[in-house]
Design a protein around this motif. Structure first.
Motif, short mmCIF file in Angstrom:
data_model
loop_
_atom_site.label_atom_id
_atom_site.label_comp_id
_atom_site.label_asym_id
_atom_site.label_seq_id
_atom_site.Cartn_x
_atom_site.Cartn_y
_atom_site.Cartn_z
N UNK A 81 -5.61 0.43 -1.36
CA UNK A 81 -5.65 1.69 -0.62
C UNK A 81 -5.53 1.46 0.88
N UNK A 82 -6.24 0.45 1.37
CA UNK A 82 -6.26 0.21 2.82
C UNK A 82 -4.94 -0.36 3.30
N UNK A 83 -4.34 -1.26 2.54
CA UNK A 83 -3.01 -1.75 2.91
C UNK A 83 -2.02 -0.60 2.97
N UNK A 84 -2.07 0.30 1.99
CA UNK A 84 -1.17 1.45 1.97
C UNK A 84 -1.37 2.33 3.20
N UNK A 85 -2.62 2.55 3.58
CA UNK A 85 -2.90 3.39 4.75
C UNK A 85 -2.41 2.72 6.04
N UNK A 86 -2.67 1.42 6.17
CA UNK A 86 -2.23 0.70 7.37
C UNK A 86 -0.71 0.74 7.50
N UNK A 87 -0.03 0.56 6.37
CA UNK A 87 1.43 0.51 6.37
C UNK A 87 2.07 1.89 6.36
N UNK A 88 1.26 2.94 6.22
CA UNK A 88 1.79 4.30 6.21
C UNK A 88 2.54 4.63 4.94
N UNK A 89 2.11 4.08 3.79
CA UNK A 89 2.76 4.31 2.51
C UNK A 89 1.82 5.03 1.56
N UNK A 90 2.39 5.67 0.55
CA UNK A 90 1.55 6.37 -0.43
C UNK A 90 0.78 5.41 -1.30
N UNK A 91 1.38 4.27 -1.60
CA UNK A 91 0.72 3.26 -2.41
C UNK A 91 1.14 1.88 -1.95
N UNK A 92 0.36 0.88 -2.32
CA UNK A 92 0.67 -0.50 -1.93
C UNK A 92 1.49 -1.16 -3.03
N UNK A 93 2.69 -1.63 -2.72
CA UNK A 93 3.55 -2.22 -3.76
C UNK A 93 3.24 -3.68 -4.06
N UNK A 94 2.24 -4.24 -3.39
CA UNK A 94 1.97 -5.67 -3.52
C UNK A 94 0.77 -5.95 -4.41
N UNK A 95 0.79 -7.10 -5.07
CA UNK A 95 -0.35 -7.62 -5.79
C UNK A 95 -0.82 -8.89 -5.09
N UNK A 96 -2.13 -9.12 -5.09
CA UNK A 96 -2.70 -10.25 -4.35
C UNK A 96 -3.57 -11.11 -5.27
N UNK A 97 -3.72 -12.37 -4.90
CA UNK A 97 -4.63 -13.24 -5.64
C UNK A 97 -6.05 -12.72 -5.50
N UNK A 98 -6.88 -13.01 -6.49
CA UNK A 98 -8.24 -12.44 -6.50
C UNK A 98 -9.31 -13.43 -6.07
N UNK A 99 -8.94 -14.72 -5.94
CA UNK A 99 -9.93 -15.70 -5.50
C UNK A 99 -9.22 -16.83 -4.76
N UNK A 100 -10.00 -17.64 -4.07
CA UNK A 100 -9.41 -18.67 -3.22
C UNK A 100 -8.81 -19.83 -4.01
N UNK A 101 -9.28 -20.02 -5.24
CA UNK A 101 -8.68 -21.08 -6.06
C UNK A 101 -7.24 -20.73 -6.42
#
Length: 384
Positions: free
Chosen positions: A175-195
């Motif tokens: 949600x926050x990435x989408x708001x920063x980028x000015x988009x309705x939704x964030x099209x990216x997926x991210x890793x969930x842990x440092x490993x």
């Protein structure tokens, strides 16, 4: 009716954001504060009551729109408590700005916030604590009351605060990435842990190594004090920092990582953690083999950021270490390195005082740092 302003700030962050070495809990706490403060103006419970003047990572200044300031203050407090389920600590204060200049309004509100902070509990009570057989698996302080599945460790008992933050982490990030980028939704997926973020056997000795990057604006507070004597000026400064510079930098970084195989896992997840965003500071965690590249992308932004012809420069600290090093200590190291870099600017010639600068540290083993980090920074300062 007076001309009222309201200032809100999340405080005691060491007990809501930086109280565990669990990256998911840290991210969840940080993004909760960013989301909560930045949604105040548009929140359903507060619609039409506030007009945003300026917001940062966990603080905001608003003008109260034609309502009883005491009632608005109570509604804001109720909203903050509901959004964070009482696990975070906020200070909320108002002032009648009639006859006061804008700088005085800000200073008085900040003083009132500090006074309010001293009257609150350091560790939020939330909805109350119950007894437990053992403390929280992650923070070691609050009662461990909730079941939480921890990768590689099975089901553990965690506190209600940790559970709440971990439950919030994934959706809030998108949600926050989408708001920063000015988009309705964030099209990216991210890793969930440092490993997962740092694991790539093809990187050789850098496999399972991370780079923790901390960036802070140089003298942003002084620039605001000297140049932002009116609301519109402060809002112009915010646009220069967030909209004209940091938003495009994040877009550039995400585009680069999407287009670069070494920045993605085999599942297409981006190897990026944003732990702090907004205000003057940024905290990123990336794989060790991408650390220099990310720092270069940040510093080589064109055109260089500026406000009212004043360069907006930054100091950074970057620490290279193993992915399972205690992240809170690594964070302190990175911030300390940035402070050392700033001290170099203070003692430099006039032509270099408005320069970008960074210090870095390659940490082979965390065993070399025991106890307080102050002696380490003192010895490091003497070597530079």
């Amino acid at each position: 009716m007076g001309d009222y302003y309201l200032r809100v700030e999340a405080v005691n962050l060491d007990n809501f954001v930086y109280d565990t070495n669990d990256i998911s809990t840290i991210r969840g706490g940080s993004f909760l504060l960013l989301d909560t403060v930045n949604r105040l103006e548009s929140a359903h419970d507060l619609k039409g009551l506030l007009e945003k003047v300026s917001t940062g990572a966990s603080a905001g200044l608003f003008r109260i729109i034609g309502n009883d300031p005491d009632d608005v203050k109570k509604r804001v407090k109720d909203y903050l408590n509901k959004k964070t389920e009482g696990h975070a600590t906020f200070v909320v204060d108002t002032i009648d700005g009639t006859g006061l200049n804008f700088k005085t309004i800000q200073e008085k509100l900040l003083a009132k916030n500090r006074w309010s902070q001293w009257q609150q509990l350091t560790i939020p009570w939330g909805k109350g604590w119950k007894g437990s057989e053992a403390p929280c698996f992650f923070d070691g302080i609050r009662p461990g009351l909730e079941d939480e599945v921890v990768a590689g460790k099975g089901v553990k008992k965690v506190s209600s605060s940790v559970k709440f933050r971990r439950n919030s982490r994934k959706q809030l990030r998108k949600d926050i990435y989408a708001r920063i980028l000015g988009q309705e939704s964030c099209p990216y997926e991210f890793t969930s842990n440092l490993e997962n973020l740092s694991e790539d056997k093809g990187q050789g000795v850098l496999n399972k190594k991370i780079a923790f990057i901390y960036v802070d604006g140089n003298k942003f507070g002084k620039i605001r004090d000297e140049k932002c004597t009116e609301e519109r000026m402060l809002q112009g400064f915010d646009r220069s920092v967030q909209e004209d510079f940091r938003k495009p930098v994040l877009q550039k970084l995400l585009f680069h990582m999407t287009d670069n195989y070494a920045s993605r896992t085999s599942d297409g997840e981006l190897r990026l953690e944003t732990l702090l965003w907004g205000g003057d500071e940024i905290e990123w965690v990336v794989p060790a083999w991408k650390g220099w590249e990310v720092l270069r992308l940040f510093y080589e932004f064109d055109p260089p950021p500026a406000y009212d012809k004043t360069p907006l420069t930054h100091a950074a600290g970057i620490v290279f270490c193993h992915h399972n090093a205690p992240i809170l200590q690594i964070r302190k190291l990175a911030r300390g390195l940035a402070d050392l870099a700033k001290s170099r600017l203070v003692s430099s010639s006039e032509s270099h005082k408005q320069s970008d600068i960074f210090h870095y540290l390659i940490l082979e083993s965390f065993d070399m740092l025991e106890g307080s980090l102050d002696p380490f920074f003192h010895s490091l300062d003497n070597c530079l």
